[in-house]
Design an enzyme around this catalytic site. Structure first.
Site, PDB file in Angstrom:
ATOM      1  N   ASP A  20       0.808  -1.122   0.213  1.00 17.82           N
ATOM      2  CA  ASP A  20       0.037   0.052  -0.044  1.00 17.82           C
ATOM      3  C   ASP A  20       0.879   1.297   0.015  1.00 17.82           C
ATOM      4  O   ASP A  20       1.932   1.256   0.661  1.00 17.82           O
ATOM      5  CB  ASP A  20      -0.984  -0.011   1.171  1.00 17.82           C
ATOM      6  CG  ASP A  20      -2.293   1.172   0.971  1.00 17.82           C
ATOM      7  OD1 ASP A  20      -2.297   1.431  -0.098  1.00 17.82           O
ATOM      8  OD2 ASP A  20      -2.690   1.205   2.076  1.00 17.82           O
ATOM      9  N   ASN A  69     -10.997  -2.386  -5.466  1.00 24.42           N
ATOM     10  CA  ASN A  69     -10.095  -1.348  -6.215  1.00 24.42           C
ATOM     11  C   ASN A  69     -10.973  -1.019  -7.598  1.00 24.42           C
ATOM     12  O   ASN A  69     -10.593  -0.445  -8.424  1.00 24.42           O
ATOM     13  CB  ASN A  69      -8.861  -2.052  -6.560  1.00 24.42           C
ATOM     14  CG  ASN A  69      -7.929  -1.949  -5.232  1.00 24.42           C
ATOM     15  OD1 ASN A  69      -7.125  -2.686  -4.884  1.00 24.42           O
ATOM     16  ND2 ASN A  69      -8.156  -0.819  -4.624  1.00 24.42           N
TER      17      ASN A  69
HETATM   18  C1  IPE Z   1      -5.496  -2.712  -0.397  1.00 21.91           C
HETATM   19  O1  IPE Z   1      -5.072  -1.332  -0.373  1.00 21.91           O
HETATM   20  C2  IPE Z   1      -5.534  -3.368  -1.669  1.00 21.91           C
HETATM   21  C3  IPE Z   1      -4.209  -3.600  -2.048  1.00 21.91           C
HETATM   22  C4  IPE Z   1      -3.004  -3.205  -1.524  1.00 21.91           C
HETATM   23  C5  IPE Z   1      -4.117  -4.097  -3.500  1.00 21.91           C
HETATM   24  P1  IPE Z   1      -6.328  -0.292  -0.659  1.00 21.91           P
HETATM   25  O2  IPE Z   1      -5.540   1.219  -0.728  1.00 21.91           O
HETATM   26  O3  IPE Z   1      -7.283  -0.569  -1.827  1.00 21.91           O
HETATM   27  O4  IPE Z   1      -7.002  -0.399   0.849  1.00 21.91           O
HETATM   28  P2  IPE Z   1      -7.608   0.729   1.560  1.00 21.91           P
HETATM   29  O5  IPE Z   1      -9.107   1.248   0.743  1.00 21.91           O
HETATM   30  O6  IPE Z   1      -7.032   1.951   2.129  1.00 21.91           O
HETATM   31  O7  IPE Z   1      -8.488   0.101   2.891  1.00 21.91           O
HETATM   32  C1  IPE Z   2      -1.528   0.092  -3.440  1.00 17.87           C
HETATM   33  O1  IPE Z   2      -1.216   1.738  -3.459  1.00 17.87           O
HETATM   34  C2  IPE Z   2      -1.649  -0.119  -4.658  1.00 17.87           C
HETATM   35  C3  IPE Z   2      -3.295  -0.629  -5.166  1.00 17.87           C
HETATM   36  C4  IPE Z   2      -3.997  -0.445  -4.156  1.00 17.87           C
HETATM   37  C5  IPE Z   2      -3.502  -1.067  -6.398  1.00 17.87           C
HETATM   38  P1  IPE Z   2      -2.531   2.567  -3.409  1.00 17.87           P
HETATM   39  O2  IPE Z   2      -2.877   2.809  -4.834  1.00 17.87           O
HETATM   40  O3  IPE Z   2      -3.552   2.205  -2.749  1.00 17.87           O
HETATM   41  O4  IPE Z   2      -1.798   4.128  -2.711  1.00 17.87           O
HETATM   42  P2  IPE Z   2      -2.374   4.894  -1.903  1.00 17.87           P
HETATM   43  O5  IPE Z   2      -2.751   4.167  -0.590  1.00 17.87           O
HETATM   44  O6  IPE Z   2      -3.512   5.741  -2.335  1.00 17.87           O
HETATM   45  O7  IPE Z   2      -1.237   5.800  -1.470  1.00 17.87           O
HETATM   46 MG    MG Z   3      -3.972   2.402  -0.649  1.00 15.43          MG
END
Ligand code: IPE
Ligand code: IPE
Ligand code: MG
Length: 248
Positions: A20, A69
């Site tokens: 993340d 997502n």
């Molecule tokens: C969890 O991260 C999913 C992945 C890392 C693929 P998100 O960024 O989607 O999670 P939330 O929304 O902050 O809980």
């Molecule tokens: C994790 O990074 C990757 C996916 C969920 C695909 P994020 O895209 O959630 O990055 P932040 O949490 O918005 O910084």
């Molecule tokens: Mg994230």
């Protein structure tokens, strides 16, 4: 911290990671698009895979795209899917060279057809590899996985193949996407968020949790060593007393 400070006889057999912070990383670097964060996230995953394999981790399972997502802007979802296809194309030789098997969990059929087919090609090609299994959780949601498991089991009961009394924890585990792997020993989440976000809820019942402020694209060797070191300093009691664990 360096790898020689780790106990090589106590490396977690299965590490699960919630990668993340890609979006925040891109913003912090001044990039105009979150996609730059995802691209650099791939580089971090490549490096991590190598390090984990070197340490003797048997299973590395990474959360790459959740069922939730899909609700992101279409532009970002499309970019992630493109990145996935390109990465699969680029990395297959390295996976073969390093004897790593690629696996996927989630609703693979819901991915764009070129992504699903490329994934299947790489999974088939690497199926013979035995040093480490790298599993991508794609269009994955733990509640959805459990729902599907319940449906499969319900059908077996309905068809008279099993009775309701035959349902036990092992049968439930066998009906999850992760049926062929041990439960994670260590779960790492980057970017400072301390939540599970619908990841492997059943499987992490007794995993040790490690949260780090590091944003995923910055996650380096040392971060993995630190997570494993923390894991090695814990006592996994599984409900027993510390005295019982020490006697065993
Ligand atoms: C969890 O991260 C999913 C992945 C890392 C693929 P998100 O960024 O989607 O999670 P939330 O929304 O902050 O809980
Ligand atoms: C994790 O990074 C990757 C996916 C969920 C695909 P994020 O895209 O959630 O990055 P932040 O949490 O918005 O910084
Ligand atoms: Mg994230």
């Amino acid at each position: 911290m360096a790898s020689h400070q780790l106990d090589l006889n106590n490396i977690p057999q299965h590490i699960a990671i919630i990668m993340d912070g890609n979006g925040r990383w891109a913003k912090k670097q001044g990039f105009g698009t979150r996609v730059k964060g995802h691209e650099n996230g791939v580089a971090a995953l490549r490096a991590l895979t190598t390090t984990a394999a070197e340490l003797g981790v048997g299973y590395l399972t990474v959360y790459a795209f959740s069922t939730e997502n899909w609700n992101r802007p279409k532009f970002e979802v499309n970019a992630l899917m493109r990145l996935l296809v390109n990465t699969l194309k680029n990395e297959v030789d390295t996976l073969m060279k390093n004897n790593i098997r690629l696996n996927a969990i989630g609703n693979i059929d819901s991915l764009p057809s070129d992504v699903a087919s490329k994934l299947k090609t790489v999974m088939d090609k690497t199926a013979v590899n035995s040093h480490m299994t790298l599993t991508l959780a794609l269009s994955y949601g733990s509640r959805d996985e459990m729902k599907q498991a319940v449906q499969k089991i319900a059908l077996e009961v309905k068809d008279g193949l099993i009775s309701a009394d035959d349902i036990n924890e092992e049968l439930i585990s066998k009906n999850l996407f992760t049926s062929d792997m041990p439960d994670p020993d260590l779960l790492i989440r980057t970017s400072g968020e301390q939540r599970i976000s619908n990841y492997l809820l059943w499987q992490i019942a007794y995993a040790e949790l490690f949260f780090t402020e590091t944003l995923w694209p910055d996650f380096a060797k040392e971060d993995l060593y630190q997570a494993i070191s923390s894991y090695q300093n814990r006592e996994r009691r599984y409900g027993k007393t510390s005295e019982q664990i020490k006697e065993a």
